[in-house]
Design a protein around this motif. Structure first.
Motif, PDB file in Angstrom:
ATOM      1  N   SER B 208      32.630  17.364 -17.474  1.00  0.00           N
ATOM      2  CA  SER B 208      32.913  15.956 -17.747  1.00  0.00           C
ATOM      3  C   SER B 208      32.479  15.583 -19.160  1.00  0.00           C
ATOM      4  CB  SER B 208      32.228  15.066 -16.716  1.00  0.00           C
ATOM      5  OG  SER B 208      30.861  14.912 -17.022  1.00  0.00           O
ATOM      6  N   GLU B 209      31.448  16.249 -19.674  1.00  0.00           N
ATOM      7  CA  GLU B 209      31.039  15.964 -21.056  1.00  0.00           C
ATOM      8  C   GLU B 209      32.119  16.415 -22.036  1.00  0.00           C
ATOM      9  OE1 GLU B 209      27.235  17.878 -21.396  1.00  0.00           O
ATOM     10  OE2 GLU B 209      26.321  16.516 -19.942  1.00  0.00           O
ATOM     11  N   VAL B 211      35.276  16.722 -21.274  1.00  0.00           N
ATOM     12  CA  VAL B 211      36.430  15.836 -21.057  1.00  0.00           C
ATOM     13  C   VAL B 211      36.252  14.542 -21.840  1.00  0.00           C
ATOM     14  CG1 VAL B 211      37.604  14.424 -19.323  1.00  0.00           C
ATOM     15  CG2 VAL B 211      36.995  16.787 -18.797  1.00  0.00           C
ATOM     16  N   LEU B 212      35.044  13.976 -21.776  1.00  0.00           N
ATOM     17  CA  LEU B 212      34.799  12.707 -22.467  1.00  0.00           C
ATOM     18  C   LEU B 212      35.004  12.861 -23.972  1.00  0.00           C
ATOM     19  CD1 LEU B 212      33.846   9.767 -22.421  1.00  0.00           C
ATOM     20  CD2 LEU B 212      31.520  10.601 -22.632  1.00  0.00           C
ATOM     21  N   GLN B 213      34.464  13.975 -24.518  1.00  0.00           N
ATOM     22  CA  GLN B 213      34.617  14.176 -25.965  1.00  0.00           C
ATOM     23  C   GLN B 213      36.079  14.335 -26.338  1.00  0.00           C
ATOM     24  OE1 GLN B 213      31.905  17.403 -26.476  1.00  0.00           O
ATOM     25  NE2 GLN B 213      30.187  16.040 -26.929  1.00  0.00           N
ATOM     26  N   LYS B 216      37.746  10.974 -26.155  1.00  0.00           N
ATOM     27  CA  LYS B 216      37.381  10.095 -27.269  1.00  0.00           C
ATOM     28  C   LYS B 216      38.162  10.464 -28.518  1.00  0.00           C
ATOM     29  CE  LYS B 216      32.924   8.182 -26.359  1.00  0.00           C
ATOM     30  NZ  LYS B 216      31.507   8.174 -26.737  1.00  0.00           N
TER      31      LYS B 216
END
Lengths: 206, 261
Positions: B208-209, B211-213, B216
Motif C-alpha cells: 500500500s505504501e 501504491v500510494l507513492q 501520488k
C-alpha cells in the motif's frame, strides 16, 4: 455467525443499522487521503484471510480475525469490515441485506474495542507481552462477537434463547483458534514491522 | 473481473444477451434493498411465496447457470438450519408433535418457515440482481446513489486488491508446502498459519505504501473518478414499473392475509 434476513425484529435491525452508520462515519473520518490505500489493501488482506479454513475435528471453520483487524486498523475496521460483509452478502449470498447493519456491528465493534484496549499495550511491550495480548485480543473479539449475536437474537424473541446459547458454545473452539493465530501474527508483525501497531496504519514517509 | 479465483466459484457476470443483464445497476441495487426490507417485514405465506417465486423467475430469466446459484442458497440454509430446527420447540403455542418429550408448536414451525422463505427469497434476488454486476460497477452504482465517496473508494481498493492478495496467499501456501507443511489440528499448524497471516498483512502494508507513492505521482487527490456513463434507458423504466408491481402485489397479499390470520 452470519444472521440472515427475516430472523431479527425491526427495532433490532434499525438499531444495528444506525449504530453501524455511526461507526462507519467515525472510521471514515480517520481515513485521510494518505491512509486510503493502506486501509483498502489491508481490508483486502483480511478478506482473503477470512477464506482460510482450519480443521476442527470432522468439520472446519473459517477465520474471522476481527481482533487482529481492530489492532491494526483501529476505527477504520468499521468501514473495512462493512465492505467485506457487503461483498460477501452480494456476491456469495452469505448473510443478508437488512441484517448488514447488525452483522457489521457484531463483527466490527468488538474489533474496535480490542484495538482501543490492547494496541497501546502491544506497542509498548516486548514479544512475550505481544503474544499474550494478541491471544487475548483474538479470543476476546470472538467472544464479544458471539455475545452480540446472541443479544441480537434474544432481543428479537425469547424463542431464540436456546439458539443464542448454542451459538456461544459452538464458538469456543473458534476462540481458541483465533487466539493462537492472532498471537502468532502479532508476534511476527511486532518483529518485522512494528509500525503497524504504532497508531493509525503507518503511512509511507513522504 | 471476479472477486477471487476458486472458492466459492464466481457467478458469470451478466450475459450480454439476457435482458436482466442490461438493467441499470442503480435500479438493481435499489430493488434488492427495498425487496429485502419488505420481505423481512411480511409474514403471510402468500406474500412470502410470491417473493420467492419472483426470485426464481428472475433467476431463470437471467440466463445464469441455475446450479451454482441454488447451491449457494443451500449453503446459506445450512448455516441457519440448527436455528430453524430449534424454533418449533422453543416457541410457546399450539402443540403439534413432540420429540423425546419436547413439544413442537405450530407457531414455532410457522416462524421457522417464515425465516426460511424470507432468507431464500432475498438471497435469490440479491444474487441475481446486484450479484451479477462486476464488483467495480457495484461500487460505482453505490457512489452514484449517494454513498459517501470515501466508503466507495475503500470498496474499490478492496475489490482491486483481493485478487492480488489471494495470489500472495497462494504463493506463501505453496512455499510452506514445499517445506513439507501439512495442516493438522495442532498448535504448530495454528502458529504457522498465524505467521502466514502476519506476513500477508506486512506485505499488504508495504504494497500500500508503494501504491500510494505511485498514485501520488499520478496526481491522486483522494477521490477515484467514477468513469462510466450509467444511462437510464426506456427499458429500465419498464423494469422499474414491473418491480413496483411485484412489490405492490406482495404488500396487497400481506394486507389480504392479516384479517384471516
Amino acid at each position: 455467525m452470519h444472521i440472515v434476513d427475516g430472523a431479527l425484529s425491526a427495532p433490532v435491525l434499525i438499531a444495528g443499522a444506525a449504530l453501524t452508520a455511526g461507526g462507519i462515519a467515525l472510521g471514515l473520518r480517520q481515513m485521510t487521503l494518505e491512509r486510503i490505500p493502506a486501509a483498502g489493501v489491508l481490508s483486502a488482506a483480511f478478506f482473503v484471510a477470512s477464506l482460510i479454513h482450519v480443521a476442527v475435528g470432522p468439520s472446519s471453520v473459517h477465520l474471522i480475525l476481527n481482533g487482529l483487524a481492530g489492532l491494526i486498523l483501529g476505527w477504520t475496521a468499521f468501514p473495512a469490515l462493512f465492505v467485506a460483509l457487503l461483498l460477501q452478502a452480494v456476491f456469495f449470498g452469505f448473510g443478508g441485506i437488512t441484517v448488514l447493519g447488525v452483522n457489521t456491528l457484531n463483527i466490527a465493534l468488538p474489533a474496535v474495542l480490542v484495538g482501543l484496549a490492547l494496541r497501546p499495550l502491544i506497542a509498548a511491550g516486548g514479544p512475550r507481552a505481544a503474544a499474550l495480548w494478541g491471544a487475548v485480543g483474538g479470543a476476546g473479539a470472538i467472544a464479544l462477537t458471539t455475545l452480540f449475536v446472541a443479544a441480537a437474537l434474544v432481543f428479537s424473541g425469547d424463542a431464540f434463547v436456546p439458539a443464542a446459547k448454542l451459538v456461544f458454545l459452538a464458538h469456543v473452539p473458534v476462540m481458541v483458534i483465533e487466539a493462537a493465530i492472532s498471537a502468532a501474527a502479532v508476534v511476527l508483525i511486532k518483529r518485522v514491522k512494528p509500525d503497524l501497531f504504532a497508531g493509525a496504519p503507518a503511512v509511507a514517509a513522504v | 473481473m471476479t472477486l477471487i479465483s476458486t472458492n466459492p466459484p464466481a457467478l458469470r457476470p451478466g450475459l450480454p444477451g439476457a435482458a436482466v443483464a442490461r438493467i441499470d445497476p442503480r435500479l438493481r441495487v435499489c430493488v434488492a434493498l427495498v425487496f429485502a426490507v419488505l420481505m423481512s417485514q411480511v409474514d403471510g405465506f402468500g406474500a412470502l411465496g410470491l417473493g420467492l417465486a419472483a426470485g426464481l423467475g428472475l433467476l431463470l430469466a437471467s440466463g445464469q447457470p441455475i446450479g451454482p446459484v441454488l447451491r449457494r442458497m443451500a449453503a446459506m440454509d445450512g448455516f441457519i438450519l440448527f436455528m430453524l430446527v430449534l424454533l418449533p420447540f422453543t416457541t410457546p403455542g399450539v402443540p403439534l408433535f413432540s420429540v423425546w418429550g419436547h413439544g413442537a408448536s405450530l407457531e414455532g414451525l410457522r416462524d421457522a418457515c417464515d425465516i426460511l422463505l424470507t432468507a431464500n427469497a432475498v438471497v435469490l434476488m440479491v444474487l441475481v440482481l446486484p450479484g451479477t454486476l462486476e464488483p467495480v460497477t457495484l461500487g460505482h452504482a453505490l457512489g452514484r446513489l449517494g454513498v459517501p465517496l470515501s466508503l466507495v473508494n475503500l470498496l474499490l481498493f478492496t475489490v482491486r486488491y483481493i485478487t492480488v492478495l489471494e495470489g500472495e496467499y497462494q504463493r506463501m501456501r505453496q512455499a510452506m508446502r514445499a517445506r513439507a507443511f501439512a495442516a493438522r489440528s495442532d498448535l504448530h499448524t495454528l502458529t504457522s498459519l498465524g505467521y502466514l497471516v502476519g506476513m500477508m498483512l506486512v506485505r499488504a502494508q508495504e504494497r500500500s505504501e508503494r501504491v500510494l507513492q505511485a498514485m501520488k505521482c499520478r496526481g491522486f487527490n483522494g477521490a477515484l473518478p467514477l468513469i462510466d456513463a450509467m444511462r437510464w434507458r426506456g427499458a429500465d423504466t419498464l423494469w422499474a414499473l414491473g418491480f413496483a408491481g411485484l412489490l405492490g402485489a406482495v404488500i396487497a397479499l400481506e394486507i389480504a392475509h392479516v384479517p384471516g390470520a
